[in-house]
Scaffold this motif. Structure first.
Motif, mmCIF file in Angstrom:
data_model
loop_
_atom_site.group_PDB
_atom_site.id
_atom_site.type_symbol
_atom_site.label_atom_id
_atom_site.label_comp_id
_atom_site.label_asym_id
_atom_site.label_seq_id
_atom_site.Cartn_x
_atom_site.Cartn_y
_atom_site.Cartn_z
ATOM 1 N N ASN A 175 7.366 -4.846 -42.403
ATOM 2 C CA ASN A 175 8.020 -4.495 -43.666
ATOM 3 C C ASN A 175 8.806 -3.205 -43.576
ATOM 4 O O ASN A 175 9.368 -2.738 -44.575
ATOM 5 N N ASP A 176 8.883 -2.602 -42.382
ATOM 6 C CA ASP A 176 9.657 -1.367 -42.205
ATOM 7 C C ASP A 176 11.153 -1.700 -42.193
ATOM 8 O O ASP A 176 11.567 -2.700 -41.597
ATOM 9 N N PRO A 177 11.978 -0.881 -42.854
ATOM 10 C CA PRO A 177 13.422 -1.149 -42.869
ATOM 11 C C PRO A 177 14.057 -1.182 -41.491
ATOM 12 O O PRO A 177 15.134 -1.772 -41.328
ATOM 13 N N THR A 180 13.321 -5.702 -37.315
ATOM 14 C CA THR A 180 14.127 -6.922 -37.327
ATOM 15 C C THR A 180 13.495 -7.955 -36.411
ATOM 16 O O THR A 180 13.055 -7.629 -35.308
ATOM 17 N N THR A 195 14.464 -8.621 -41.976
ATOM 18 C CA THR A 195 14.316 -7.159 -41.926
ATOM 19 C C THR A 195 13.359 -6.725 -43.032
ATOM 20 O O THR A 195 13.259 -7.377 -44.081
ATOM 21 N N GLY A 196 12.678 -5.619 -42.791
ATOM 22 C CA GLY A 196 11.734 -5.115 -43.784
ATOM 23 C C GLY A 196 12.423 -4.402 -44.930
ATOM 24 O O GLY A 196 13.520 -3.862 -44.792
ATOM 25 N N ARG A 197 11.757 -4.413 -46.077
ATOM 26 C CA ARG A 197 12.255 -3.720 -47.263
ATOM 27 C C ARG A 197 11.233 -2.716 -47.790
ATOM 28 O O ARG A 197 11.406 -2.166 -48.873
ATOM 29 N N ALA A 201 7.703 -6.796 -49.036
ATOM 30 C CA ALA A 201 8.922 -7.591 -49.188
ATOM 31 C C ALA A 201 9.764 -7.511 -47.922
ATOM 32 O O ALA A 201 9.741 -6.523 -47.191
ATOM 33 N N MET A 202 10.524 -8.596 -47.690
ATOM 34 C CA MET A 202 11.461 -8.662 -46.574
ATOM 35 C C MET A 202 12.717 -9.395 -47.029
ATOM 36 O O MET A 202 12.697 -10.150 -48.011
ATOM 37 N N ASN A 203 13.809 -9.146 -46.318
ATOM 38 C CA ASN A 203 15.048 -9.903 -46.491
ATOM 39 C C ASN A 203 15.271 -10.770 -45.268
ATOM 40 O O ASN A 203 14.982 -10.335 -44.147
ATOM 41 N N THR A 252 21.371 -14.902 -48.145
ATOM 42 C CA THR A 252 20.274 -13.930 -48.059
ATOM 43 C C THR A 252 19.088 -14.409 -48.872
ATOM 44 O O THR A 252 19.240 -14.843 -50.019
ATOM 45 N N ARG A 254 15.114 -13.560 -50.265
ATOM 46 C CA ARG A 254 14.037 -12.610 -50.517
ATOM 47 C C ARG A 254 12.741 -13.292 -50.102
ATOM 48 O O ARG A 254 12.451 -14.420 -50.551
#
Length: 315
Positions: A175-177, A180, A195-197, A201-203, A252, A254
């Motif tokens: 979940n780290d920005p 990847t 990628t982390g948010r 949450a992730m994108n 994209t 969520r």
């Protein structure tokens, strides 16, 4: 009284009389000539002594009470310590049972994917080496761990190793920005990048913008058999929202990760990748959707009265 020759003589005389009385009292034995004087003094000063004793007794009682209170306080402290020890013991047993369940779940996940894992325990959490979402585990190079190895638990993808020391390693959480990972959709196998948010949450950006995706769809990692940088088939998360971008070139998503990153305990580091891509095998089967059964039509029973005409609509 002035310090004169007369006063000094009087003092010497009184001392001499006192010694004489003491001598007479000792030599008199049980029938001392001073017994009468002693009884008189007792009759005069006895009430005073009793009054003084009465006044002093509460103080003595208070001192005794304080001592007893101190003893009770010490006993209470001992009991509190015993209770705390029992709570720690019970908590330790509960923690061991919880870890056993997590380990069992981890082994089932690794078995489903064909991963060779090294179990480890999270011993610290916090920012290290500039990363905001990291944990430290109690395994390192002495256990065969290396940088970029995949980390998972019984629920799914946890992250990857960024630094491996002799006995501990740092794990960058998914979940780290800065995290990847390549992903693959369940079913249609469309590829994307997650990628982390932060938080939970992730994108995920899908490469095909026209892919048919809906809420509730699931994703797994897209990797290689060697596990560089990730092993394939590790559950990532569930789609919670679908966003469109201009031109429909990309899409994209969520995603809510399967892993709860704030309550990590037992994890596994993949030290040996699967012999073949497990694809969707590691995902837990979804429960079958319950089909609604049609409600039965209620039956109405009509009782006719003898000789009366039948109700309307009833033959």
């Amino acid at each position: 009284m002035r310090d004169t020759r007369e006063s000094r003589l009087l003092l010497v005389l009184l001392v001499a009389i006192a010694f004489a009385l003491i001598t007479v009292d000792i030599r008199g034995g049980e029938q001392s000539p001073l017994d009468g004087a002693r009884r008189g003094a007792a009759s005069v000063f006895g009430p005073v002594q009793e009054g003084v004793a009465t006044a002093v007794d509460p103080v003595g009682n208070a001192v005794s009470a304080i001592r007893e209170s101190g003893d009770r306080h010490d006993r209470v402290k001992e009991l509190e310590q015993e209770v705390m020890a029992l709570k720690r013991e019970a908590g330790s047993e509960d923690g061991n049972r919880a870890r056993a369940r997590q380990l069992d779940k981890l082994l089932k996940t690794s078995g489903a994917g064909g991963y060779g894992v090294k179990p480890a325990e999270v011993i610290a959490i916090g920012a290290t080496q500039g990363f905001s979402w990291t944990v430290t585990i109690d395994a390192g190079t002495e256990d065969g761990l290396k940088r970029d190895m995949t980390v998972l638990n019984g629920d799914g993808l946890v992250g990857r190793i960024t630094t491996a020391g002799p006995s501990t390693s740092t794990v960058l959480l998914a979940n780290d920005p800065d995290f990847t990972v390549g992903t693959r959709m369940e079913g249609n196998r469309e590829l994307g990048f997650a990628t982390g948010r932060g938080g939970n949450a992730m994108n995920v950006q899908l490469l095909n913008g026209k892919t048919n995706v809906k809420k509730g769809d699931r994703l797994v990692t897209f990797g290689s058999h060697e596990g560089k940088p990730f092993v394939p088939g590790v559950p990532v998360g569930t789609v919670t929202e679908v966003e469109r971008q201009g031109g429909d070139l990309t899409r994209t998503l969520r995603v809510r990760p399967f892993v709860g990153f704030t309550k990590l305990d037992v994890v596994g580091v993949v030290v040996e990748g699967p012999r073949e891509n497990p694809r969707d095998k590691v995902l837990t089967p979804e429960p079958p959707k319950s089909e609604k059964k049609p409600k039965p039509t209620p039956t109405v029973t009509v009782t006719a009265t003898p000789g009366a005409p039948p109700p309307t609509g009833v033959q």
